[in-house]
Design an enzyme around this catalytic site. Structure first.
Site, PDB file in Angstrom:
ATOM      1  N   GLU A 216       0.564  -1.645   0.492  1.00 22.44           N
ATOM      2  CA  GLU A 216      -0.392  -0.685  -0.050  1.00 22.44           C
ATOM      3  C   GLU A 216       0.795   1.224  -0.480  1.00 22.44           C
ATOM      4  O   GLU A 216       0.255   2.413   0.689  1.00 22.44           O
ATOM      5  CB  GLU A 216      -1.022  -0.298   1.229  1.00 22.44           C
ATOM      6  N   GLU A 334      -5.005  -8.480  -1.684  1.00 22.43           N
ATOM      7  CA  GLU A 334      -5.781  -7.785  -0.403  1.00 22.43           C
ATOM      8  C   GLU A 334      -6.842  -7.445  -0.760  1.00 22.43           C
ATOM      9  O   GLU A 334      -6.887  -6.617  -1.204  1.00 22.43           O
ATOM     10  CB  GLU A 334      -4.702  -7.350   0.510  1.00 22.43           C
TER      11      GLU A 334
END
Length: 545
Positions: A216, A334
């Site tokens: 991220e 994810e």
């Protein structure tokens, strides 16, 4: 409760044939008003284009994650992770072992928010002490730097080998970078610590499917970010390390990146600036339902218009990859639906299978190769209970998909007088003849009865009467798996398969997932708030040969 039968669909279907064949993809899933839902207005046929697949997934499409969060990880006053971290997970649990083995194999992605703050113990006696994460509210993600001991890495790999898991490992992409005044991190990635772990892994004979760089850090990032041009240079360096350490190996691990939220401009720059053959898989994350504390999660899950919103992400990523000129595939690395650990009795309950299975079906139609669910264990969205490891409903949904849905994806469309709350996906069957259909009934008020129609575009286009459109065999039985909630409670953590509760036995064995046999001449019946997998073994369309 209204019931719409499926009589007379073939004449009405023929007018849709050309539209479906030219569309070539799964149609949009329009929602209906609550008033229409109360009236029982539903589509009455599922049309499947069986000429050729519209997409192809990996054989092991289903994936789950393991995370680093310590027990002190809390959200909205609730601490839901317990001993689910890779550093303290009870690897001796028979239920945990059996749950992973049931997939034979299950792909596992090891990573999460803290992965960029992890260092790996080395054999160098001069390395700093290997200390665990410690809570510190002033630190990014509220934890200090942590460490993966080599002894724990050995234990994890022993478990993975015993369970037959396929491993993707997320590397510490912030190592060595400098914190900038704007909150981003600059400078090149210091890959020496990661290279040491990779070399140790090879020397020990551990098999890794892929090494993923970072978590991220793409676009605006979560916590912090890294510019795409620097990230591209780091991916090239990771590829060089993998090629060097795995020199002489007939098959080398894949290189994956960036493990972040899709940002079209940032992702395009990453792909453009990596050298050819340096990046194998572009990974992105999905939490499209919002925060776990949101009181409207169930409303969003049951709203087809809201669910359709995520299709644009899959479509944009597919377009980027198709036009890039690079041999790079797409993967959901994810996906927990609701961020900040999900919501108890929603993301770990029956209702979440509507979102989860719809995500699997939708992503597959856009050529997503792997879909990693957050998480296998941990938070309020684990496939397994954090304390007991007993499966939550989504575990069984994932296992049925894994066993029934093959790699080749077929275009599907719902045909009827009105749009509906039914979601439909079809694949060639897994490791057997025939096709498997997934149907999801988002209505709590209506039973739907659906006929199945096959269109073979190679024959239906250009012929006056579209002879390629036909009902499937009515002579042979099909296998059906009906999933419902215990006592009809969407918040139940017990799933029923064909009316029987799914529970592990006293020895921790996963229950058998057996179908019922249904006369092929009968329509598929979907009860309110239910999910059905239907395998039709007698039908072998061109797309599946």
């Amino acid at each position: 409760m209204s019931r719409i039968r499926s009589g007379g669909v073939l004449p009405r279907l023929l007018g849709y044939c050309l539209f479906l064949c030219l569309a070539g993809h799964v149609g949009a899933y329009s929602g209906i008003s609550e008033a229409e839902a109360e009236a029982g207005v539903y589509s009455d046929a599922v049309v499947i284009d069986t000429a050729s697949p519209i997409a192809v997934t990996d054989e092991d499409f289903i994936c789950a994650t393991l995370d680093w969060w310590p027990p002190e990880k809390c959200d909205y006053g609730t601490c839901s992770w317990g001993l689910a971290s890779m550093l303290n997970l009870n690897l001796s649990s028979p239920i945990l072992l059996n749950a992973v083995k049931a997939f034979s194999p299950l792909k596992l992605r090891l990573g999460g928010s803290l992965q960029d703050k992890v260092i790996y113990e080395t054999l160098d006696p001069k390395q700093q002490p290997c200390t665990p994460f410690a809570f510190n509210a002033s630190e990014m993600f509220s934890f200090t730097q942590g460490c993966l001991p080599l002894a724990r890495w050995d234990e994890l790999n022993e478990f993975f080998q015993k369970a037959g898991a396929i491993i993707i490992f997320g590397l510490n992409a912030l190592n060595g970078r400098v914190n900038q005044s704007d909150g981003s991190f600059g400078g090149p990635w210091d890959n020496t610590n990661a290279a040491s772990l990779i070399r140790y892994t090879v020397d020990k004979g551990y098999t890794i499917y892929g090494w993923e760089l970072g978590n991220e850090l793409s676009g605006s990032g979560v916590g912090t970010r890294v510019d795409a041009d620097q990230y591209a240079a780091d991916v090239v360096n990771l590829k060089w390390i993998v090629d060097d350490i795995y020199q002489g190996f007939p098959v080398k691990p894949l290189v994956l990146a960036p493990g972040g939220f899709f940002d079209a401009i940032w992702f395009a720059e990453l792909v453009d600036k990596t050298k050819p053959n340096s990046l194998d898989v572009l990974t992105h994350h999905i939490y499209n339902l919002g925060a776990g504390v949101d009181k409207h999660l169930v409303e969003k899950i049951l709203d087809p218009t809201y669910l359709d919103g995520e299709a644009s992400t899959f479509k944009d990523l597919q377009l980027l990859l198709r036009t890039s000129g690079r041999n790079v595939t797409g993967c959901v690395g994810e996906a927990g639906g609701a961020y900040n650990s999900g919501h108890h009795l929603v993301t770990d309950a029956f209702v979440f299978s509507f979102w989860f299975l719809d995500q699997l079906g939708m992503s597959a139609t856009y050529d997503t190769k792997t879909y990693c669910r957050q998480s296998l264990v941990g938070g309020n969205y684990g496939l397994l209970n954090t304390t007991t490891f007993r499966p939550n409903p989504d575990y069984y949904s994932a296992l049925l998909w894994h066993r029934l849905m093959g790699t080749r994806v077929l275009a599907t469309k719902l045909i009827g007088e009105k749009p509906s709350l039914i979601r439909a996906y079809a694949h060639c069957a897994k490791e057997s003849e025939g096709i498997t259909l997934l149907l999801i009934n988002l209505s709590g008020n209506t039973t739907a009865e659906l006929s199945i129609i096959s269109i073979t575009t190679a024959y239906s286009l250009g012929r006056k009467h579209h002879p390629g459109a036909a009902s499937l065999s009515v002579e042979d039985a099909r296998e059906e798996y009906h999933l419902t909630a215990m006592d009809g409670d969407l918040h139940s953590q017990t799933m029923l398969l064909n009316g029987d509760a799914l529970e592990v036995d006293a020895d921790g064995n996963i229950p058998a997932l057996d179908p019922i046999k249904v006369d092929g001449s009968q329509p598929i019946v979907l009860a309110p708030f239910s999910i059905v997998f239907a395998r039709i073994p007698s039908f072998q369309p061109p797309a599946c040969r």
